[in-house]
Motif scaffolding. Structure first.
Motif, PDB file in Angstrom:
ATOM      1  N   TYR A 113     -17.366  -6.802  -4.324  1.00 39.49           N
ATOM      2  CA  TYR A 113     -16.468  -6.296  -3.131  1.00 39.49           C
ATOM      3  C   TYR A 113     -15.220  -5.540  -3.898  1.00 39.49           C
ATOM      4  N   LEU A 114     -14.619  -5.850  -4.994  1.00 44.29           N
ATOM      5  CA  LEU A 114     -13.565  -5.286  -5.557  1.00 44.29           C
ATOM      6  C   LEU A 114     -13.866  -3.687  -5.972  1.00 44.29           C
ATOM      7  N   LYS A 115     -15.239  -3.773  -6.753  1.00 44.06           N
ATOM      8  CA  LYS A 115     -15.654  -2.307  -6.990  1.00 44.06           C
ATOM      9  C   LYS A 115     -16.146  -1.578  -6.041  1.00 44.06           C
ATOM     10  N   SER A 116     -16.317  -1.928  -4.855  1.00 37.55           N
ATOM     11  CA  SER A 116     -16.815  -1.089  -3.649  1.00 37.55           C
ATOM     12  C   SER A 116     -15.537  -0.756  -2.765  1.00 37.55           C
ATOM     13  N   ILE A 117     -14.473  -1.391  -2.964  1.00 39.25           N
ATOM     14  CA  ILE A 117     -12.985  -0.663  -2.623  1.00 39.25           C
ATOM     15  C   ILE A 117     -12.317  -0.138  -3.512  1.00 39.25           C
ATOM     16  N   CYS A 118     -12.482  -0.296  -4.834  1.00 36.11           N
ATOM     17  CA  CYS A 118     -11.701   0.122  -5.853  1.00 36.11           C
ATOM     18  C   CYS A 118     -12.604   0.740  -7.070  1.00 36.11           C
ATOM     19  N   PRO A 119     -13.282   1.914  -6.925  1.00 33.65           N
ATOM     20  CA  PRO A 119     -14.391   2.358  -7.963  1.00 33.65           C
ATOM     21  C   PRO A 119     -13.474   2.416  -9.481  1.00 33.65           C
ATOM     22  N   GLY A 120     -12.520   2.436  -9.555  1.00 29.50           N
ATOM     23  CA  GLY A 120     -11.687   2.465 -10.831  1.00 29.50           C
ATOM     24  C   GLY A 120     -12.001   1.214 -11.486  1.00 29.50           C
ATOM     25  N   ILE A 121     -12.390   0.168 -10.959  1.00 30.94           N
ATOM     26  CA  ILE A 121     -12.618  -1.206 -11.469  1.00 30.94           C
ATOM     27  C   ILE A 121     -13.811  -0.881 -12.465  1.00 30.94           C
ATOM     28  N   GLY A 122     -14.799   0.066 -12.053  1.00 27.65           N
ATOM     29  CA  GLY A 122     -16.035   0.029 -12.920  1.00 27.65           C
ATOM     30  C   GLY A 122     -15.941   1.156 -14.000  1.00 27.65           C
ATOM     31  N   ASP A 123     -14.536   1.860 -14.186  1.00 28.12           N
ATOM     32  CA  ASP A 123     -14.337   2.628 -15.325  1.00 28.12           C
ATOM     33  C   ASP A 123     -14.360   1.893 -16.721  1.00 28.12           C
ATOM     34  N   ALA A 124     -14.684   2.578 -17.620  1.00 33.03           N
ATOM     35  CA  ALA A 124     -15.115   2.052 -18.955  1.00 33.03           C
ATOM     36  C   ALA A 124     -14.012   1.293 -19.566  1.00 33.03           C
ATOM     37  N   ARG A 125     -12.717   2.015 -19.313  1.00 35.40           N
ATOM     38  CA  ARG A 125     -11.652   1.432 -20.108  1.00 35.40           C
ATOM     39  C   ARG A 125     -11.306   0.116 -19.438  1.00 35.40           C
ATOM     40  N   VAL A 126     -11.349   0.083 -18.078  1.00 33.72           N
ATOM     41  CA  VAL A 126     -10.748  -1.091 -17.055  1.00 33.72           C
ATOM     42  C   VAL A 126     -12.066  -2.065 -17.307  1.00 33.72           C
ATOM     43  N   ALA A 127     -13.273  -1.738 -17.245  1.00 36.25           N
ATOM     44  CA  ALA A 127     -14.300  -2.860 -17.270  1.00 36.25           C
ATOM     45  C   ALA A 127     -14.307  -3.434 -18.592  1.00 36.25           C
ATOM     46  N   SER A 128     -13.457  -2.919 -19.811  1.00 41.11           N
ATOM     47  CA  SER A 128     -13.782  -3.448 -21.109  1.00 41.11           C
ATOM     48  C   SER A 128     -12.863  -4.732 -21.070  1.00 41.11           C
ATOM     49  N   ARG A 129     -11.683  -4.753 -20.131  1.00 46.01           N
ATOM     50  CA  ARG A 129     -10.883  -5.775 -19.742  1.00 46.01           C
ATOM     51  C   ARG A 129     -11.206  -6.845 -19.340  1.00 46.01           C
ATOM     52  N   PHE A 130     -12.554  -6.999 -18.750  1.00 46.73           N
ATOM     53  CA  PHE A 130     -13.222  -7.831 -18.067  1.00 46.73           C
ATOM     54  C   PHE A 130     -14.124  -8.541 -18.874  1.00 46.73           C
ATOM     55  N   HIS A 131     -14.434 -10.019 -19.024  1.00 42.78           N
ATOM     56  CA  HIS A 131     -15.269 -10.603 -19.785  1.00 42.78           C
ATOM     57  C   HIS A 131     -16.104 -11.469 -19.155  1.00 42.78           C
ATOM     58  N   SER A 132     -17.374 -11.351 -19.190  1.00 44.94           N
ATOM     59  CA  SER A 132     -18.650 -12.034 -18.530  1.00 44.94           C
ATOM     60  C   SER A 132     -18.580 -13.538 -19.224  1.00 44.94           C
ATOM     61  N   TYR A 133     -19.000 -14.565 -18.648  1.00 46.80           N
ATOM     62  CA  TYR A 133     -19.327 -15.776 -19.169  1.00 46.80           C
ATOM     63  C   TYR A 133     -20.615 -16.184 -18.568  1.00 46.80           C
ATOM     64  N   SER A 134     -21.690 -16.747 -19.250  1.00 43.64           N
ATOM     65  CA  SER A 134     -22.921 -17.004 -19.064  1.00 43.64           C
ATOM     66  C   SER A 134     -23.130 -18.762 -19.022  1.00 43.64           C
ATOM     67  N   TYR A 135     -22.170 -19.493 -19.340  1.00 47.41           N
ATOM     68  CA  TYR A 135     -22.320 -20.915 -19.533  1.00 47.41           C
ATOM     69  C   TYR A 135     -21.059 -21.585 -18.835  1.00 47.41           C
ATOM     70  N   MET A 136     -21.072 -22.383 -18.439  1.00 48.96           N
ATOM     71  CA  MET A 136     -20.244 -23.473 -17.821  1.00 48.96           C
ATOM     72  C   MET A 136     -20.353 -24.818 -18.290  1.00 48.96           C
ATOM     73  N   HIS A 137     -19.391 -25.461 -19.224  1.00 47.33           N
ATOM     74  CA  HIS A 137     -19.600 -26.962 -19.572  1.00 47.33           C
ATOM     75  C   HIS A 137     -18.520 -27.690 -19.097  1.00 47.33           C
ATOM     76  N   VAL A 138     -18.778 -28.697 -18.548  1.00 50.22           N
ATOM     77  CA  VAL A 138     -17.969 -29.792 -17.951  1.00 50.22           C
ATOM     78  C   VAL A 138     -18.367 -31.134 -18.535  1.00 50.22           C
ATOM     79  N   TRP A 139     -17.168 -31.668 -19.225  1.00 49.75           N
ATOM     80  CA  TRP A 139     -17.521 -32.996 -19.795  1.00 49.75           C
ATOM     81  C   TRP A 139     -16.183 -33.870 -19.734  1.00 49.75           C
ATOM     82  N   GLU A 140     -16.359 -35.232 -20.232  1.00 48.59           N
ATOM     83  CA  GLU A 140     -15.368 -36.321 -20.071  1.00 48.59           C
ATOM     84  C   GLU A 140     -14.682 -36.576 -21.129  1.00 48.59           C
ATOM     85  N   SER A 141     -13.606 -37.180 -21.265  1.00 46.85           N
ATOM     86  CA  SER A 141     -13.058 -37.546 -22.615  1.00 46.85           C
ATOM     87  C   SER A 141     -13.131 -39.081 -22.565  1.00 46.85           C
TER      88      SER A 141
END
Length: 532
Positions: free
Chosen positions: A91-119
């Protein structure tokens, strides 16, 4: 005043009991109060669509955000970061194409895992994007608040340039007052809205008066719009404070996989969450008791890092607390009385009022449900993987100041009023443990703008509360979703505040293991968390 308001014609059109606003003269059709990410998204979406809708948009913000260029030139990440679901990014990219710009996109970091655990046990739960059927290739992306807001404001500047531009930017301006104007034959509660804006620190003589068909309150949890009108709601404090900062990992001691993993560990005093960022940085949200938060705030930087690494790396210690003693939610109401701030609100029959006849009874019901679930799951086998199977980050240093704030949940009784809509934190706030706060706000923006555009296409008044109106449809769609997330997180908070060897603690560990074992259920939970 009346002839000016009616465009000098002195005539009004009747549609049933509603008055059409087609003959009224306004400065803007939609005035957005608040220039955070959610408010800027509403303004950008509607202004970009103005060629088809003819809408004139205004946005009010108290201060100019930093320029995108200055933010991109800084190597340090903003301490305020968000886990953005794929749908939010689309949605953000659809209303703000600048978010897809290479310099801006480099400030986003994707994650592929989520780990939840107890102490307090070895129960854990791991989500892997490769196991999901959605095909995204990642669970989400981490975005910095300053980057997203600056990119949106670049887009707003573009949409607001030129004398015939569809967008007016009232920046820097503060909302001094907001009132409904009286119109003959129209109940004052349905009258047009007039906002008085003043530059920060200047005298009232510098005030500017703006009239609008619809005002969108996107001015946060301490909403001045909500306060001015006395709109009521309910909520409760978690008796917790969150510490937020940005960190740098020890890259030699931290596995590469850790930098694409979002972590959350449940301590007896509250969850510690780490979000991976670019170039060896991470964002921390550490929720704990107020006294522990004060102690951690007073630590030196070195002491704080040592405390954090111990919290992440320590073996399950079996420490015991009394059940639910870590932090019990404390119900409260804002703008009492219980069922609304006015006779009109009390009789309006909103979704929240119908579903929640008293938050204290609601919390009791949640507690009873969790206890019932505990009895069922307490004897279930531990099926979860050992937390050690997932590499954990080692934190080397702080990269920002430590900020802290109280944690609470709030829900407005109504998200829609005549000529006024609440979005984002102005309508709802939730516990940050699931990272859904901004995703909910972005979904609010997407829904409201869609309904406004649909209403314009059909020739309807965008500010009424008539059946099937934009505002009613927005409230019906968004209130149950935000409410469901809020109550679900409240139940989780009660569960994770429990002692490790109590019925709730055993149920929690067993339930975590069962979810990790049942892949379809785990994928469904992941999709909800990703906004799918």
């Amino acid at each position: 005043m009346l002839r000016q308001l009616l465009g000098g014609r002195g005539q009004r059109k009747h549609l049933g009991r509603w008055l059409s606003t087609s003959d009224w003269s306004y400065d803007v059709d939609v005035l957005v109060v608040g220039g955070g990410i959610v408010g800027a998204a509403v303004a950008a979406d509607l202004a970009a669509s103005s060629e088809g809708t003819g809408l004139r948009i205004g946005i009010v913000e108290a201060a100019h955000p930093s320029t995108l260029e200055s933010i991109l030139a800084s190597s340090a990440p903003d301490p305020r970061c968000y886990a953005l679901a794929p749908r939010s990014m689309e949605y953000l990219k659809s209303i703000c194409p600048g978010i897809g710009d290479a310099r801006v996109a480099s400030r986003f970091h994707s994650y592929s895992y989520m780990h939840v655990w107890e102490s307090t046990s070895r129960a854990s739960l791991t989500f892997d994007a490769a196991e999901m059927s959605h095909g995204e290739g990642h669970l989400g992306v981490i975005g910095e608040n300053a980057v997203v807001q600056a990119a949106l404001f670049d887009r707003l500047q573009e949409l607001g340039s030129g004398s015939s531009a569809p967008l007016r930017m009232y920046i820097p301006r503060m909302l001094k007052s907001l009132e409904r104007l009286p119109v003959d034959g129209l109940p004052q509660s349905e009258g047009p809205l007039q906002a008085t804006l003043v530059p920060p620190g200047e005298a009232e003589e510098a005030a500017e008066v703006i009239t609008a068909r619809l005002v969108v309150a996107a001015d946060g949890a301490m909403s001045s719009v909500r306060r001015i009108f006395g709109f009521s709601g309910w909520g409760y404090g978690y008796n917790q404070r969150a510490i937020v900062c940005s960190l740098r990992v020890d890259e030699q001691a931290t596995a590469e996989k850790a930098m694409s993993t979002a972590y959350q560990r449940y301590l007896p005093t509250g969850p510690v969450a780490l979000l991976p960022l670019r170039e060896g940085h991470m964002s921390l949200v550490w929720s704990t008791t107020p006294s522990e938060a004060r102690r951690l705030q007073m630590c030196s930087d070195v002491e704080f890092i040592d405390e954090l690494n111990r919290a992440l790396q320590a073996e399950p210690d079996g420490s015991l607390l009394s059940p639910l003693s870590a932090s019990i939610p404390v119900p409260f109401l804002y703008q009492s009385p219980l069922f609304g701030s006015s006779e009109a609100e009390q009789s309006s029959g909103s979704f929240a009022e119908t579903a929640l006849r008293g938050p204290q009874r609601l919390l009791q019901a949640i507690g009873a449900e969790v206890e019932s679930m505990a009895k069922t799951l307490a004897t279930a086998p531990q099926l979860s993987d050992d937390a050690a199977a997932m590499p954990l980050p080692v934190i080397a240093s702080l990269q920002s100041k430590r900020f802290s704030f109280d944690l609470k949940q709030e829900q407005a009784w109504r998200y829609a009023h005549a000529r006024l809509a609440l979005v984002g934190d102005a309508a709802h706030t939730i516990h940050p443990m699931a990272g859904q706060g901004l995703n909910l706000g972005i979904a609010d923006a997407e829904c409201l703008t869609r309904e406004i555009k649909r209403s314009v296409e059909s020739g309807a008044d965008i500010g009424t509360l008539a059946a099937d109106s934009a505002l009613i449809n927005y409230e019906r769609e968004r209130a149950p979703v935000a409410l469901g997330f809020g109550l679900g997180l409240g139940a989780l908070h009660l569960t994770y505040g429990a002692q490790g060897r109590s019925a709730l603690g055993l149920a929690r560990g067993a339930g975590m293991g069962v979810i990790d074992f049942l892949k379809p259920l785990k994928e469904r939970i992941a999709k909800i968390a990703m906004g799918s």
